[in-house]
Design a protein around this motif. Structure first.
Motif, short mmCIF file in Angstrom:
data_model
loop_
_atom_site.label_atom_id
_atom_site.label_comp_id
_atom_site.label_asym_id
_atom_site.label_seq_id
_atom_site.Cartn_x
_atom_site.Cartn_y
_atom_site.Cartn_z
N PHE A 175 0.82 -1.20 0.00
CA PHE A 175 0.00 0.00 0.00
C PHE A 175 0.86 1.26 0.00
N ARG A 176 0.22 2.34 -0.44
CA ARG A 176 0.84 3.67 -0.48
C ARG A 176 0.12 4.56 0.52
N LEU A 177 0.92 5.33 1.29
CA LEU A 177 0.37 6.13 2.39
C LEU A 177 0.90 7.55 2.32
N PRO A 178 0.13 8.52 2.81
CA PRO A 178 0.54 9.93 2.70
C PRO A 178 1.78 10.24 3.53
N LYS A 199 14.39 15.27 -3.92
CA LYS A 199 15.55 15.70 -3.14
C LYS A 199 15.13 16.38 -1.84
N ASN A 200 14.04 17.16 -1.90
CA ASN A 200 13.65 17.96 -0.72
C ASN A 200 12.24 17.71 -0.23
N HIS A 201 11.58 16.69 -0.77
CA HIS A 201 10.16 16.54 -0.46
C HIS A 201 9.78 15.07 -0.37
N LEU A 202 9.20 14.66 0.78
CA LEU A 202 8.68 13.31 0.93
C LEU A 202 7.36 13.21 0.20
N LEU A 203 7.25 12.26 -0.73
CA LEU A 203 6.04 12.09 -1.52
C LEU A 203 5.04 11.15 -0.84
N TRP A 204 5.51 9.96 -0.46
CA TRP A 204 4.63 9.00 0.20
C TRP A 204 5.46 7.87 0.78
N TYR A 205 4.81 7.07 1.61
CA TYR A 205 5.40 5.84 2.13
C TYR A 205 4.86 4.65 1.33
#
Length: 219
Positions: A175-178, A199-205
Motif C-alpha cells: 500500500f501507499r500512504l501519505p 531531493k527535498n520533499h517526501l512524496l509517500w510511504y
C-alpha cells in the motif's frame, strides 16, 4: 467555444501542477482517458512500475483501482490483476487505458463496492497480493489539514482496512500512504518500508508486509 491552450489544465487551476507532469503520470497520456480525480491521484508511471515489480506471486487485487494506472503497472510486471472500482465512468476509463497499454487481457476490471459481501465472496482464493492506495482526504491537499493521519483514518465505506483485508484470501499486502502518516503502527512489521521522495520533499510511504502482520497491526 475555443479550445484551451495545450498547457492549461482543462480541469481547473488547482490541478495545473499535476497536468504539467501528465506525461510522467502516463507516457501515453494523449491517448489515455483521465478525469480530474485520476489526474490528482495517479502514481507516476516509473514509480508505479517500481512498486508493482515488488509484488510476489502471480495475481494481485487492486482495491479502488480508479482509472487503472496501478493495475496496468502490475500487469506490465507480469501479474494477473483483479481491479475493483465503484465509479462506473472510471471503470470505462480503466478498460480503455488497459487496452491502450496492451494489457487488457491480464486485468479483470469490475465495477463494484469492494466492501460488499457479494464482491468479497466472488473473489478467487489464489490472490497473492492485495494493493490499495486509499483516499487520503476529500480533495487536493486535504490530507495536509491534519498533522498526522493514522491507519484508522483511511477507511473504505466506514470499514477499517485491517477488517477488509481479514475478509480477503491473500498472502501479502502492499500500500501507499501519505507523507504525514503515522508509521509507528507498523513499527513491528517485517517487510519493506520505503520512502518515495524527491531531493527535498517526501512524496509517500510504501509498505509491503504479510496479510497476518497487516491485520494485526496495532490499533
Amino acid at each position: 467555444m475555443s479550445e484551451l491552450p495545450q498547457d492549461l489544465c482543462p480541469f481547473g487551476a488547482q490541478y495545473q501542477p499535476f497536468w504539467n507532469m501528465r506525461y510522467q503520470l502516463f507516457a501515453k497520456f494523449d491517448e489515455a482517458k483521465v478525469d480530474a480525480g485520476g489526474l490528482y491521484t495517479m502514481v507516476p508511471e516509473a514509480y508505479a512500475l517500481e512498486m508493482a515489480k515488488r509484488a510476489g506471486g502471480q495475481k494481485t487485487l487492486d482495491i479502488c483501482s480508479g482509472i487503472g494506472s496501478m493495475s496496468i503497472a502490475f500487469a506490465r510486471s507480469g501479474q494477473r490483476v483483479i481491479a475493483i472500482e465503484i465509479d462506473e465512468e472510471r471503470v470505462a476509463m480503466a478498460r480503455h487505458n488497459a487496452r491502450l497499454y496492451g494489457v487488457a487481457d491480464q486485468i479483470d476490471i469490475r465495477n463494484a463496492d469492494v466492501t460488499s459481501d457479494a464482491m468479497l465472496h466472488s473473489l478467487p482464493d489464489d490472490i497473492h497480493t492485495v494493493w490499495f492506495d486509499p483516499p487520503w482526504g476529500n480533495g487536493i491537499g486535504d490530507y495536509r489539514k491534519r498533522p498526522v493521519i493514522r491507519l484508522e483514518d483511511l477507511q473504505l465505506a466506514g470499514m477499517d482496512l485491517r477488517d477488509l483485508v481479514r475478509k480477503i484470501p491473500c498472502q501479502e499486502v502492499m500500500f501507499r500512504l501519505p507523507p504525514n502518516f503515522d508509521t509507528a503502527v507498523f513499527r513491528s512489521v517485517i517487510g519493506e518500508k520505503l520512502k518515495f521522495a524527491t531531493k527535498n520533499h517526501l512524496l509517500w510511504y510504501f509498505i509491503r508486509t504479510t496479510r497476518e502482520q497487516f491485520i494485526n497491526a496495532a490499533y
